[in-house]
Write a protein that holds these residues in place. Structure first.
Motif, PDB file in Angstrom:
ATOM      1  N   TRP A   9      -9.990  -1.367  -0.772  1.00  0.00           N
ATOM      2  CA  TRP A   9     -10.446  -0.016  -1.140  1.00  0.00           C
ATOM      3  C   TRP A   9      -9.270   0.852  -1.581  1.00  0.00           C
ATOM      4  O   TRP A   9      -9.398   1.615  -2.571  1.00  0.00           O
ATOM      5  N   ALA A  10      -8.132   0.749  -0.886  1.00  0.00           N
ATOM      6  CA  ALA A  10      -6.966   1.537  -1.265  1.00  0.00           C
ATOM      7  C   ALA A  10      -6.444   1.119  -2.640  1.00  0.00           C
ATOM      8  O   ALA A  10      -6.057   1.960  -3.462  1.00  0.00           O
ATOM      9  N   LEU A  11      -6.451  -0.172  -2.922  1.00  0.00           N
ATOM     10  CA  LEU A  11      -6.010  -0.641  -4.238  1.00  0.00           C
ATOM     11  C   LEU A  11      -6.942  -0.124  -5.334  1.00  0.00           C
ATOM     12  O   LEU A  11      -6.489   0.295  -6.408  1.00  0.00           O
TER      13      LEU A  11
ATOM     14  N   GLY B  66       1.349   4.390  -3.096  1.00  0.00           N
ATOM     15  CA  GLY B  66       1.028   5.756  -2.700  1.00  0.00           C
ATOM     16  C   GLY B  66      -0.234   5.895  -1.882  1.00  0.00           C
ATOM     17  O   GLY B  66      -0.993   6.848  -2.069  1.00  0.00           O
ATOM     18  N   GLN B  67      -0.485   4.963  -0.941  1.00  0.00           N
ATOM     19  CA  GLN B  67      -1.654   5.007  -0.064  1.00  0.00           C
ATOM     20  C   GLN B  67      -1.195   4.958   1.394  1.00  0.00           C
ATOM     21  O   GLN B  67      -1.484   4.000   2.128  1.00  0.00           O
TER      22      GLN B  67
ATOM     23  N   LEU C 197      -2.130   6.688   4.118  1.00  0.00           N
ATOM     24  CA  LEU C 197      -3.188   6.717   5.125  1.00  0.00           C
ATOM     25  C   LEU C 197      -3.866   5.352   5.254  1.00  0.00           C
ATOM     26  O   LEU C 197      -4.153   4.885   6.362  1.00  0.00           O
ATOM     27  N   ALA C 198      -4.126   4.711   4.120  1.00  0.00           N
ATOM     28  CA  ALA C 198      -4.711   3.376   4.159  1.00  0.00           C
ATOM     29  C   ALA C 198      -3.751   2.381   4.799  1.00  0.00           C
ATOM     30  O   ALA C 198      -4.177   1.493   5.562  1.00  0.00           O
ATOM     31  N   ALA C 199      -2.459   2.522   4.523  1.00  0.00           N
ATOM     32  CA  ALA C 199      -1.471   1.641   5.135  1.00  0.00           C
ATOM     33  C   ALA C 199      -1.444   1.822   6.651  1.00  0.00           C
ATOM     34  O   ALA C 199      -1.353   0.849   7.405  1.00  0.00           O
TER      35      ALA C 199
ATOM     36  N   THR D  41      -8.780   2.585  -5.233  1.00  0.00           N
ATOM     37  CA  THR D  41      -8.615   4.040  -5.351  1.00  0.00           C
ATOM     38  C   THR D  41      -7.370   4.390  -6.162  1.00  0.00           C
ATOM     39  O   THR D  41      -7.357   5.388  -6.904  1.00  0.00           O
ATOM     40  N   ALA D  42      -6.343   3.552  -6.038  1.00  0.00           N
ATOM     41  CA  ALA D  42      -5.082   3.833  -6.730  1.00  0.00           C
ATOM     42  C   ALA D  42      -5.124   3.472  -8.206  1.00  0.00           C
ATOM     43  O   ALA D  42      -4.199   3.816  -8.949  1.00  0.00           O
ATOM     44  N   GLN D  43      -6.175   2.756  -8.651  1.00  0.00           N
ATOM     45  CA  GLN D  43      -6.254   2.341 -10.074  1.00  0.00           C
ATOM     46  C   GLN D  43      -6.394   3.566 -10.993  1.00  0.00           C
ATOM     47  O   GLN D  43      -7.117   4.485 -10.684  1.00  0.00           O
TER      48      GLN D  43
ATOM     49  N   LEU E 236       0.832  -1.205   0.000  1.00  0.00           N
ATOM     50  CA  LEU E 236       0.000   0.000   0.000  1.00  0.00           C
ATOM     51  C   LEU E 236       0.868   1.258   0.000  1.00  0.00           C
ATOM     52  O   LEU E 236       0.531   2.258  -0.653  1.00  0.00           O
TER      53      LEU E 236
END
Length: 308
Positions: free
Chosen positions: A302-304, A254-255, A257-259, A306-308, A250
């Protein structure tokens, strides 16, 4: 009912009890319920969310429901039949009260101790052995075959990636039937179905993303390790390490906050670790852990997406 018919009925019921067990995949996929049987569906849902292309259109919902049918009853039945065969092989064949079957005919013009005579003796021994165990293995074999056939039919409707993943998973299920019930075999029968369930969800909207594949493998291995921890009370590092890999993934996409949120959810398994040495408290440990665990998976998916 006579003693003979009663024992024959017990032999017929034995494979039914083993094959049609409480769990869809024939075994608990997590140490506590309801995640023990809900895990494949949850992995599949998280995989669909990780694509970032989820929609409520008719076509998308139809594909999602077909994938749910594939992940749930079809592949579950195939794995359940395979697991029942492993248990039967581990227990050893039980003698049945079937009447002796007639021997296979001898090959014509075969002399005693000739190659043809030895072949006939070997075939007769194999036939007699099968007659002893056929009532035990019939139900699991039928379940493995019907589940596999149904899974391949549904996979053919969902695209080449789904066919490839389904074929690989069915090949692994068949391979476990011939293997011994060891740590590697048990890990394969847990980590692989869960990982592939996530990947099924990810393939609904296109090709597989490398980050999603890595996270799915991490959570699949972590869940498999959790079953070992539940049995022995040791090995928490092997349970937590794959989740650290998912957390790093994550950060890589570039996530942060999710991490961080996933890290806070996963730290519960370390804070509650004092419950693990006592066998009586391990069930409470995993019952309490399953909600943060499921939430961490959902957040990662959800983080994955969002990063798409």
């Amino acid at each position: 009912m006579t003693e003979r018919s009663s024992s024959g009925a017990n032999l017929l019921l034995t494979p039914v009890r083993l094959a049609f067990s409480t769990y869809l995949y024939g075994r608990a996929l997590f140490p506590a319920s309801p995640f023990s049987w809900l895990a494949p569906v949850w992995f599949y849902t998280c995989g669909a969310l990780a694509t970032g292309q989820w929609s409520l259109s008719g076509t998308s919902m139809l594909r999602f429901m077909l994938g749910l049918l594939l992940v749930g009853p079809l592949l579950g039945s195939a794995w359940r039949g395979a697991h029942a065969i492993v248990l039967l092989r581990q227990a050893g064949p039980q003698k049945s009260n079937l009447a002796p079957s007639p021997k296979l005919p001898e090959l014509p013009y075969s002399l005693p101790d000739s190659a043809a005579h030895r072949l006939t003796k070997r075939l007769n021994a194999t036939w007699a052995s099968w007659r002893q165990v056929e009532t035990q293995f019939a139900v699991p074999l039928i379940e493995l075959a019907t589940g596999s056939a149904g899974a391949l039919i549904v996979a053919a409707q969902l695209g080449p990636w789904t066919i490839l993943l389904t074929s690989a998973q069915l090949a692994a299920a068949v391979a476990t039937c011939a293997g011994r019930s060891g740590w590697a075999n048990a890990s394969l029968a847990v980590a692989l179905p869960l990982t592939v369930a996530w990947l099924f969800g990810s393939t609904l909207s296109g090709a597989l993303a490398p980050a999603s594949v890595l996270v799915s493998v991490s959570f699949g291995l972590s869940t498999s390790s959790a079953l070992s921890v539940a049995r022995s009370g040791h090995g928490l590092l092997w349970q937590a390490a794959p989740q650290v890999v998912a957390l790093c993934c994550l950060l890589w996409i570039g996530q942060p906050l999710a991490a961080a949120g996933m890290g806070l959810l996963c730290v519960a398994q370390v804070l509650w670790a004092p419950l693990l040495p006592e066998p009586g408290s391990r069930a409470a440990y995993f019952r309490s852990l399953q909600l943060p665990w499921a939430a961490a998976m959902l957040l990662a998916a959800w983080a994955l997406g969002t990063a798409q």
